[in-house]
Scaffold this motif. Structure first.
Motif, PDB file in Angstrom:
ATOM      1  N   ALA A 317      39.983  26.453  -2.048  1.00 60.23           N
ATOM      2  CA  ALA A 317      41.088  26.911  -2.895  1.00 60.23           C
ATOM      3  C   ALA A 317      41.162  28.433  -2.951  1.00 60.23           C
ATOM      4  O   ALA A 317      42.260  29.006  -3.009  1.00 60.23           O
ATOM      5  CB  ALA A 317      40.932  26.342  -4.311  1.00 60.23           C
ATOM      6  N   ILE A 318      40.018  29.101  -2.924  1.00 62.19           N
ATOM      7  CA  ILE A 318      39.996  30.567  -2.984  1.00 62.19           C
ATOM      8  C   ILE A 318      40.701  31.159  -1.758  1.00 62.19           C
ATOM      9  O   ILE A 318      41.517  32.080  -1.875  1.00 62.19           O
ATOM     10  CB  ILE A 318      38.539  31.085  -3.072  1.00 62.19           C
ATOM     11  N   ILE A 319      40.399  30.615  -0.589  1.00 58.86           N
ATOM     12  CA  ILE A 319      41.015  31.105   0.655  1.00 58.86           C
ATOM     13  C   ILE A 319      42.505  30.799   0.673  1.00 58.86           C
ATOM     14  O   ILE A 319      43.325  31.649   1.055  1.00 58.86           O
ATOM     15  CB  ILE A 319      40.329  30.473   1.889  1.00 58.86           C
ATOM     16  N   ILE A 320      42.867  29.587   0.253  1.00 55.94           N
ATOM     17  CA  ILE A 320      44.282  29.202   0.254  1.00 55.94           C
ATOM     18  C   ILE A 320      45.088  30.107  -0.670  1.00 55.94           C
ATOM     19  O   ILE A 320      46.182  30.569  -0.325  1.00 55.94           O
ATOM     20  CB  ILE A 320      44.434  27.725  -0.159  1.00 55.94           C
ATOM     21  N   LEU A 321      44.565  30.379  -1.855  1.00 56.32           N
ATOM     22  CA  LEU A 321      45.268  31.261  -2.796  1.00 56.32           C
ATOM     23  C   LEU A 321      45.384  32.678  -2.236  1.00 56.32           C
ATOM     24  O   LEU A 321      46.399  33.349  -2.450  1.00 56.32           O
ATOM     25  CB  LEU A 321      44.537  31.277  -4.139  1.00 56.32           C
ATOM     26  N   LEU A 322      44.359  33.124  -1.510  1.00 50.90           N
ATOM     27  CA  LEU A 322      44.424  34.448  -0.892  1.00 50.90           C
ATOM     28  C   LEU A 322      45.529  34.485   0.165  1.00 50.90           C
ATOM     29  O   LEU A 322      46.309  35.454   0.243  1.00 50.90           O
ATOM     30  CB  LEU A 322      43.078  34.798  -0.260  1.00 50.90           C
ATOM     31  N   ILE A 323      45.623  33.420   0.959  1.00 50.20           N
ATOM     32  CA  ILE A 323      46.681  33.328   1.980  1.00 50.20           C
ATOM     33  C   ILE A 323      48.062  33.346   1.324  1.00 50.20           C
ATOM     34  O   ILE A 323      48.979  34.058   1.763  1.00 50.20           O
ATOM     35  CB  ILE A 323      46.508  32.054   2.830  1.00 50.20           C
ATOM     36  N   LEU A 324      48.228  32.552   0.251  1.00 53.44           N
ATOM     37  CA  LEU A 324      49.517  32.496  -0.438  1.00 53.44           C
ATOM     38  C   LEU A 324      49.872  33.844  -1.052  1.00 53.44           C
ATOM     39  O   LEU A 324      51.042  34.254  -1.044  1.00 53.44           O
ATOM     40  CB  LEU A 324      49.483  31.408  -1.519  1.00 53.44           C
ATOM     41  N   ASN A 325      48.876  34.543  -1.596  1.00 51.15           N
ATOM     42  CA  ASN A 325      49.129  35.868  -2.153  1.00 51.15           C
ATOM     43  C   ASN A 325      49.639  36.825  -1.085  1.00 51.15           C
ATOM     44  O   ASN A 325      50.587  37.572  -1.308  1.00 51.15           O
ATOM     45  CB  ASN A 325      47.856  36.442  -2.789  1.00 51.15           C
ATOM     46  N   VAL A 326      48.992  36.810   0.075  1.00 52.95           N
ATOM     47  CA  VAL A 326      49.415  37.692   1.176  1.00 52.95           C
ATOM     48  C   VAL A 326      50.845  37.353   1.609  1.00 52.95           C
ATOM     49  O   VAL A 326      51.683  38.250   1.810  1.00 52.95           O
ATOM     50  CB  VAL A 326      48.443  37.582   2.370  1.00 52.95           C
ATOM     51  N   LEU A 370      55.833  38.619  -6.510  1.00 55.37           N
ATOM     52  CA  LEU A 370      57.176  39.020  -6.091  1.00 55.37           C
ATOM     53  C   LEU A 370      57.674  40.238  -6.862  1.00 55.37           C
ATOM     54  O   LEU A 370      58.501  41.000  -6.355  1.00 55.37           O
ATOM     55  CB  LEU A 370      58.141  37.841  -6.245  1.00 55.37           C
ATOM     56  N   SER A 371      57.183  40.416  -8.094  1.00 52.27           N
ATOM     57  CA  SER A 371      57.560  41.596  -8.883  1.00 52.27           C
ATOM     58  C   SER A 371      57.056  42.873  -8.226  1.00 52.27           C
ATOM     59  O   SER A 371      57.693  43.926  -8.336  1.00 52.27           O
ATOM     60  CB  SER A 371      57.005  41.490 -10.306  1.00 52.27           C
ATOM     61  N   ILE A 372      55.913  42.783  -7.543  1.00 49.83           N
ATOM     62  CA  ILE A 372      55.390  43.947  -6.827  1.00 49.83           C
ATOM     63  C   ILE A 372      56.380  44.378  -5.745  1.00 49.83           C
ATOM     64  O   ILE A 372      56.509  45.568  -5.443  1.00 49.83           O
ATOM     65  CB  ILE A 372      54.003  43.636  -6.235  1.00 49.83           C
ATOM     66  N   GLY A 373      57.106  43.406  -5.188  1.00 52.02           N
ATOM     67  CA  GLY A 373      58.129  43.725  -4.194  1.00 52.02           C
ATOM     68  C   GLY A 373      59.256  44.575  -4.745  1.00 52.02           C
ATOM     69  O   GLY A 373      59.971  45.236  -3.979  1.00 52.02           O
ATOM     70  N   ASN A 374      59.428  44.573  -6.082  1.00 52.91           N
ATOM     71  CA  ASN A 374      60.452  45.409  -6.712  1.00 52.91           C
ATOM     72  C   ASN A 374      60.143  46.904  -6.588  1.00 52.91           C
ATOM     73  O   ASN A 374      61.027  47.730  -6.787  1.00 52.91           O
ATOM     74  CB  ASN A 374      60.580  45.061  -8.199  1.00 52.91           C
ATOM     75  N   ILE A 375      58.875  47.229  -6.307  1.00 53.88           N
ATOM     76  CA  ILE A 375      58.478  48.643  -6.254  1.00 53.88           C
ATOM     77  C   ILE A 375      57.913  49.020  -4.893  1.00 53.88           C
ATOM     78  O   ILE A 375      57.221  50.030  -4.754  1.00 53.88           O
ATOM     79  CB  ILE A 375      57.462  48.969  -7.370  1.00 53.88           C
ATOM     80  N   THR A 376      58.185  48.187  -3.878  1.00 53.50           N
ATOM     81  CA  THR A 376      57.716  48.486  -2.532  1.00 53.50           C
ATOM     82  C   THR A 376      58.890  48.516  -1.558  1.00 53.50           C
ATOM     83  O   THR A 376      59.856  47.773  -1.724  1.00 53.50           O
ATOM     84  CB  THR A 376      56.707  47.424  -2.043  1.00 53.50           C
ATOM     85  N   PRO A 377      58.825  49.382  -0.547  1.00 59.37           N
ATOM     86  CA  PRO A 377      59.871  49.374   0.474  1.00 59.37           C
ATOM     87  C   PRO A 377      59.741  48.116   1.337  1.00 59.37           C
ATOM     88  O   PRO A 377      58.668  47.496   1.348  1.00 59.37           O
ATOM     89  CB  PRO A 377      59.568  50.635   1.289  1.00 59.37           C
TER      90      PRO A 377
END
Length: 431
Positions: A317-326, A370-377
């Motif tokens: 689960a740790i690896i899967i969540l890391l993949i989903l985060n990326v 996805l909120s982080i995408g609000n402040i990234t190019p």
């Protein structure tokens, strides 16, 4: 079938985006082309039209235009200045106190308006000149404003949490609202920590301590604005009204407040309502289009195939969540938050629920990503607005933003791997 359908869907969708077709139209065209490879044309078109209508047939969705109208009234209603003054009193004589006031102002105003762009514009327009006057580097000031602007997407009331509730199959809006508090506050605190370290190192000035009478008056001035949070969240938790009804109450309250402050006139209302209609129309078209895509993906088995693919990489689960985060961080950099939630929730939610992750926890993790995408190019709306307000180029603010990105991603990892950060408050309130 799932592999073939998935390839057709992705290729057609990306092709539409490359030739600058609006994203909602791209979703519908890609969905239709995909389903036409399986069903006859008449059945495909009839089913797609039916899904467009049923996708909008939701009482919960009524909250969206109400919260949008409430946010616009707030943005025009002189509320930002009162919240900034209150924030300045709260941060006191901390190093870089104006930067901290900016962050706190974004947290307060963003949560009330539910918009990172509105927060970046309203708070940045006021705080930028103040910080420049006190000797702050304009690039640092802009970075502080931009980095903290999306906190209002997580701290309730938040329209995007309502969208997630709908597309996730009915996750409680009230529970999502409560779950967003701690992650949103952690985001703000992380920005304040970075601001504190930089301000200390660069010896930025400290604001003068205000007298008790001034502080008390500032607090009284801010109470009417802050009461909106109490009324909306308190009313929902107390069972007085639903989230949709709370949105209507928010409109009535902000309208009365704006009239009382004499910052909005009746002559301004047609323009405000038209702006609300335009923003709502875009969101509803996306919801309708995404309903078609969700049905196509479910019909062709795309989510199941993707789930098997990701689970085939690892069953940890740790690896899967890391993949989903990326993946979600990448999606956030190239796609606006609303279509991203609508498209990727049906794909990723079955994956995380398969190893026991609560949809409530996943929703907060997803919105945070996805909120982080609000402040990234290249498509970060709050990034562009914040830089524009400061009269700076995007290149000027990216470097000062890097330490803020690091701190925010650290918060994301905490929220991802410590479920209690999202779950403790909903559980305390019985959700």
């Amino acid at each position: 079938m799932a592999l073939q359908a998935g390839l057709v869907l992705v290729v057609v969708f990306l092709l539409m985006l490359v030739i600058s077709v609006p994203i909602s139209i791209s979703i519908v065209i890609a969905s239709l082309v995909t389903i036409l490879t399986i069903l006859p044309m008449d059945m495909a078109i009839f089913t797609a039209a039916q899904k467009i209508v049923t996708g909008l047939d939701s009482f919960t969705l009524l909250a969206v235009p109400f919260f949008i109208l409430s946010g616009i009234l707030m943005n025009n209603g002189g509320i930002a200045e009162r919240l900034i003054n209150f924030a300045k009193v709260l941060v006191g004589k901390m190093p870089g106190s104006l930067a901290h006031a900016n962050i706190l102002g974004n947290m307060l105003f963003g949560s009330l308006s539910g918009s990172s762009v509105a927060a970046a514009a309203a708070i940045g327009r006021t705080m930028g000149p103040l910080q420049k006057k006190e000797g702050y580097d304009p690039k640092f000031s802009a970075a502080v404003n931009i980095a903290s602007a999306p906190t209002g997407l997580i701290i309730p009331p938040s329209g995007i949490l309502i969208i997630y509730s709908l597309v996730s199959g009915g996750t409680s809006v009230a529970a999502l609202f409560i779950a967003g508090y701690l992650p949103g506050i952690l985001w703000g605190l992380a920005c304040m920590l970075v601001g504190f370290i930089i301000a200390k190192r660069k010896k930025y000035p400290v604001s003068e301590r205000v007298s008790f009478s001034v502080a008390f008056k500032t607090f009284l001035d801010a109470i009417p604005s802050l009461m909106l949070i109490v009324i909306v969240i308190g009313g929902i938790l107390g069972g007085i009204f639903t989230a949709t009804e709370a949105a209507a109450v928010a409109v009535a309250y902000t309208f009365i407040l704006a009239m009382a402050y004499r910052t909005v006139n009746m002559s301004d209302m047609p323009k405000i309502i038209m702006e609300t209609v335009e923003i709502t129309s875009v969101i509803m078209l996306l919801v309708a289009a995404s309903s078609v895509m969700s049905w196509v993906m479910a019909f062709t088995g795309i989510p199941t195939a993707l789930s098997q693919l990701i689970m085939g990489i690892s069953d940890n689960a740790i690896i899967i969540l890391l993949i989903l985060n990326v993946l979600l961080l990448f999606v956030g950099t190239i796609m606006d938050i609303t279509p991203a939630v609508l498209i990727f929730t049906p794909i990723f939610l079955p994956i995380v629920t398969s190893f026991g992750m609560d949809p409530l926890h996943f929703g907060i993790m997803m919105i945070l990503n996805l909120s982080i995408g609000n402040i990234t190019p290249p498509v970060g709306s709050a990034l562009f607005v914040g830089a524009s307000i400061a009269n700076l180029d995007i290149e000027d603010v990216i470097k000062p933003l890097v330490p803020f990105y690091v701190s925010i991603i650290f918060v994301l990892l905490l929220v991802t791997y410590i479920p209690e950060i999202s779950m403790i408050l909903p559980r305390l309130f019985g959700y």
